[in-house]
Design an enzyme around this catalytic site. Structure first.
Site, PDB file in Angstrom:
ATOM      1  N   ASN A  41       0.877  -1.170   0.000  1.00  0.00           N
ATOM      2  CA  ASN A  41       0.000   0.000   0.000  1.00  0.00           C
ATOM      3  C   ASN A  41       0.914   1.218   0.000  1.00  0.00           C
ATOM      4  O   ASN A  41       1.483   1.557   1.034  1.00  0.00           O
ATOM      5  CB  ASN A  41      -0.899  -0.020   1.247  1.00  0.00           C
ATOM      6  CG  ASN A  41      -1.724   1.248   1.367  1.00  0.00           C
ATOM      7  OD1 ASN A  41      -1.745   2.080   0.453  1.00  0.00           O
ATOM      8  ND2 ASN A  41      -2.416   1.407   2.494  1.00  0.00           N
ATOM      9  N   TRP A  42       1.045   1.824  -1.164  1.00  0.00           N
ATOM     10  CA  TRP A  42       1.975   2.954  -1.293  1.00  0.00           C
ATOM     11  C   TRP A  42       1.453   4.201  -0.584  1.00  0.00           C
ATOM     12  O   TRP A  42       2.181   5.161  -0.406  1.00  0.00           O
ATOM     13  CB  TRP A  42       2.212   3.280  -2.766  1.00  0.00           C
ATOM     14  CG  TRP A  42       3.006   2.253  -3.517  1.00  0.00           C
ATOM     15  CD1 TRP A  42       3.472   1.062  -3.053  1.00  0.00           C
ATOM     16  CD2 TRP A  42       3.441   2.351  -4.890  1.00  0.00           C
ATOM     17  NE1 TRP A  42       4.169   0.409  -4.042  1.00  0.00           N
ATOM     18  CE2 TRP A  42       4.166   1.176  -5.175  1.00  0.00           C
ATOM     19  CE3 TRP A  42       3.280   3.308  -5.902  1.00  0.00           C
ATOM     20  CZ2 TRP A  42       4.733   0.940  -6.435  1.00  0.00           C
ATOM     21  CZ3 TRP A  42       3.836   3.067  -7.149  1.00  0.00           C
ATOM     22  CH2 TRP A  42       4.559   1.893  -7.412  1.00  0.00           C
ATOM     23  N   LYS A  43       0.184   4.212  -0.224  1.00  0.00           N
ATOM     24  CA  LYS A  43      -0.450   5.412   0.361  1.00  0.00           C
ATOM     25  C   LYS A  43      -0.170   6.609  -0.560  1.00  0.00           C
ATOM     26  O   LYS A  43      -0.091   6.426  -1.771  1.00  0.00           O
ATOM     27  CB  LYS A  43       0.034   5.616   1.803  1.00  0.00           C
ATOM     28  CG  LYS A  43      -0.165   4.336   2.639  1.00  0.00           C
ATOM     29  CD  LYS A  43      -0.002   4.512   4.103  1.00  0.00           C
ATOM     30  CE  LYS A  43      -0.241   3.172   4.802  1.00  0.00           C
ATOM     31  NZ  LYS A  43      -0.179   3.265   6.243  1.00  0.00           N
TER      32      LYS A  43
ATOM     33  N   HIS B  21      -9.583   1.272   4.752  1.00  0.00           N
ATOM     34  CA  HIS B  21      -8.317   1.464   5.468  1.00  0.00           C
ATOM     35  C   HIS B  21      -8.565   2.402   6.651  1.00  0.00           C
ATOM     36  O   HIS B  21      -9.360   3.332   6.558  1.00  0.00           O
ATOM     37  CB  HIS B  21      -7.258   2.046   4.520  1.00  0.00           C
ATOM     38  CG  HIS B  21      -5.894   1.992   5.124  1.00  0.00           C
ATOM     39  ND1 HIS B  21      -5.467   2.926   6.040  1.00  0.00           N
ATOM     40  CD2 HIS B  21      -4.885   1.103   4.983  1.00  0.00           C
ATOM     41  CE1 HIS B  21      -4.238   2.601   6.431  1.00  0.00           C
ATOM     42  NE2 HIS B  21      -3.855   1.503   5.799  1.00  0.00           N
TER      43      HIS B  21
ATOM     44  N   GLU C  88      -6.964   4.779   7.760  1.00  0.00           N
ATOM     45  CA  GLU C  88      -6.740   6.208   7.482  1.00  0.00           C
ATOM     46  C   GLU C  88      -7.974   6.822   6.820  1.00  0.00           C
ATOM     47  O   GLU C  88      -8.308   7.992   7.055  1.00  0.00           O
ATOM     48  CB  GLU C  88      -5.482   6.367   6.615  1.00  0.00           C
ATOM     49  CG  GLU C  88      -4.230   6.105   7.444  1.00  0.00           C
ATOM     50  CD  GLU C  88      -3.055   5.516   6.676  1.00  0.00           C
ATOM     51  OE1 GLU C  88      -3.040   5.581   5.436  1.00  0.00           O
ATOM     52  OE2 GLU C  88      -2.142   4.978   7.350  1.00  0.00           O
TER      53      GLU C  88
ATOM     54  N   GLU D 166      -5.563  -4.844  10.396  1.00  0.00           N
ATOM     55  CA  GLU D 166      -4.534  -3.839  10.627  1.00  0.00           C
ATOM     56  C   GLU D 166      -4.827  -3.092  11.927  1.00  0.00           C
ATOM     57  O   GLU D 166      -5.629  -2.147  11.938  1.00  0.00           O
ATOM     58  CB  GLU D 166      -4.513  -2.825   9.478  1.00  0.00           C
ATOM     59  CG  GLU D 166      -4.164  -3.422   8.136  1.00  0.00           C
ATOM     60  CD  GLU D 166      -3.531  -2.387   7.204  1.00  0.00           C
ATOM     61  OE1 GLU D 166      -2.487  -2.692   6.650  1.00  0.00           O
ATOM     62  OE2 GLU D 166      -4.088  -1.279   7.065  1.00  0.00           O
TER      63      GLU D 166
ATOM     64  N   GLY E 147       2.470   2.277  10.848  1.00  0.00           N
ATOM     65  CA  GLY E 147       3.445   3.353  10.722  1.00  0.00           C
ATOM     66  C   GLY E 147       4.122   3.725  12.030  1.00  0.00           C
ATOM     67  O   GLY E 147       4.785   4.752  12.114  1.00  0.00           O
TER      68      GLY E 147
ATOM     69  N   SER F 110       3.342  -2.202  10.326  1.00  0.00           N
ATOM     70  CA  SER F 110       4.783  -2.294  10.590  1.00  0.00           C
ATOM     71  C   SER F 110       5.379  -3.660  10.253  1.00  0.00           C
ATOM     72  O   SER F 110       6.240  -4.155  10.972  1.00  0.00           O
ATOM     73  CB  SER F 110       5.093  -1.905  12.044  1.00  0.00           C
ATOM     74  OG  SER F 110       4.717  -0.544  12.272  1.00  0.00           O
TER      75      SER F 110
ATOM     76  N   GLY G 245       2.819  -1.180   4.274  1.00  0.00           N
ATOM     77  CA  GLY G 245       2.901   0.257   4.020  1.00  0.00           C
ATOM     78  C   GLY G 245       4.332   0.669   3.731  1.00  0.00           C
ATOM     79  O   GLY G 245       4.860   0.457   2.639  1.00  0.00           O
ATOM     80  N   GLY G 246       4.988   1.255   4.724  1.00  0.00           N
ATOM     81  CA  GLY G 246       6.318   1.830   4.545  1.00  0.00           C
ATOM     82  C   GLY G 246       7.308   0.921   3.831  1.00  0.00           C
ATOM     83  O   GLY G 246       8.036   1.366   2.932  1.00  0.00           O
TER      84      GLY G 246
HETATM   85  P1  13P Z   1       2.966   0.354   7.719  1.00  0.00           P
HETATM   86  O1  13P Z   1       3.473  -0.947   7.128  1.00  0.00           O
HETATM   87  O2  13P Z   1       3.720   1.548   7.249  1.00  0.00           O
HETATM   88  O3  13P Z   1       2.825   0.266   9.206  1.00  0.00           O
HETATM   89  O4  13P Z   1       1.472   0.561   7.145  1.00  0.00           O
HETATM   90  C1  13P Z   1       0.569  -0.481   7.214  1.00  0.00           C
HETATM   91  C2  13P Z   1      -0.631  -0.122   6.431  1.00  0.00           C
HETATM   92  O5  13P Z   1      -1.379   0.767   6.794  1.00  0.00           O
HETATM   93  C3  13P Z   1      -0.878  -0.861   5.181  1.00  0.00           C
HETATM   94  O6  13P Z   1      -2.139  -0.594   4.691  1.00  0.00           O
END
Ligand code: 13P
Length: 248
Positions: free
Chosen positions: A11-13, A95, A97, A166, A172, A210, A231-232
């Site tokens: 997930n590149w966000k 998600h 967010e 999640e 994050g 994470s 994510g990251g």
């Molecule tokens: P991180 O891997 O950066 O914690 O993000 C997880 C995430 O929200 C994937 O959708």
């Protein structure tokens, strides 16, 4: 993981640029072949570029959200039908967010999942509790409520979706749920899915929050964790490839 083919989805966000994306995708493609299913979920403006870069490869691509509506006066929204026109394979819905910053409720998330499925796109439906909810003992009630809206809206078709657990406090933050904490929730979700569809044991339930190369293998070794939503670490090709390897 039993006999389910794991899925690792990046997930590149809201990250990337055309140049950075090209380099990242080249690095991921160089890591092929993968034994698990692999996908990247990218910001909308890059969908065309990414589709082109991944054409003919074993890496699928997806979007990070879609509208709960077919079409209409919804400025700024992207419909599942539009995504389907590009050959979009997955779309993340619900998600945390989006739930937090865009006030998406359980029913809107369920409607998005339904409309994606109707367009032949597999929704990756996210559920997860906040730190306050975990600390007040509400984890089970929260994730069950979130999944239950999707089950009621989709009926037995819920067997076609991917679920991602999640925990919001792990996103994050560098704080990962322990494999045991994650497995406990995944097992609950599996039980809930079994009551809704005969396909429950074939469904992928991903863990996100994470996930890094050094913790992926122990998470993915849990019986009800079928891959990850990353994510990251999905923004660095070598890390993402290492996580994919940990799932395969
Ligand atoms: P991180 O891997 O950066 O914690 O993000 C997880 C995430 O929200 C994937 O959708």
């Amino acid at each position: 993981m039993t006999d389910r083919t794991p899925l690792v989805a990046g997930n590149w966000k809201m990250h990337g640029s055309r140049a950075a994306n090209a380099e990242l995708l080249a690095g991921i493609l160089a890591g092929q072949p993968f034994k698990c299913d692999v996908a990247v979920c990218v910001p909308s403006p890059y969908l065309g570029d990414v589709a082109q870069a991944l054409a003919g490869s074993g890496v699928a691509w997806g979007a990070q959200d879609c509208s709960a509506h077919e079409h209409g006066a919804y400025t700024g929204e992207v419909s599942a039908g539009m995504l389907a026109e590009f050959g979009c394979r997955y779309v993340i819905v619900g998600h945390s967010e989006r739930r937090a910053y865009h006030a998406e409720g359980d029913q809107a998330v369920a409607d998005k999942a339904k409309i994606a499925l109707a367009r032949g796109i597999t929704p990756i439906v996210c559920v997860g509790e906040t730190l306050a909810e975990r600390e007040s003992g509400q984890t089970e009630a929260v994730v069950k409520r979130q999944l239950s809206a999707v089950i009621h809206t989709l009926g037995p078709c819920v067997g076609e979706i991917v679920v991602a657990y999640e925990p919001v406090w792990a996103i994050g933050t560098g704080k990962t749920a322990t494999p045991e904490q994650a497995q406990e929730v995944h097992a609950l979700l599996r039980v809930q899915l079994r009551a809704a569809t005969q396909r429950a044991d074939a469904m992928r339930v991903l863990y996100g929050g994470s996930v890094k190369p050094d913790n992926a293998a122990t998470l993915f070794a849990q019986p009800d964790i079928d891959g990850g939503l990353i994510g990251g670490a999905s923004l660095k090709a070598s890390d993402f490839v290492a996580i994919c390897r940990a799932a395969g």
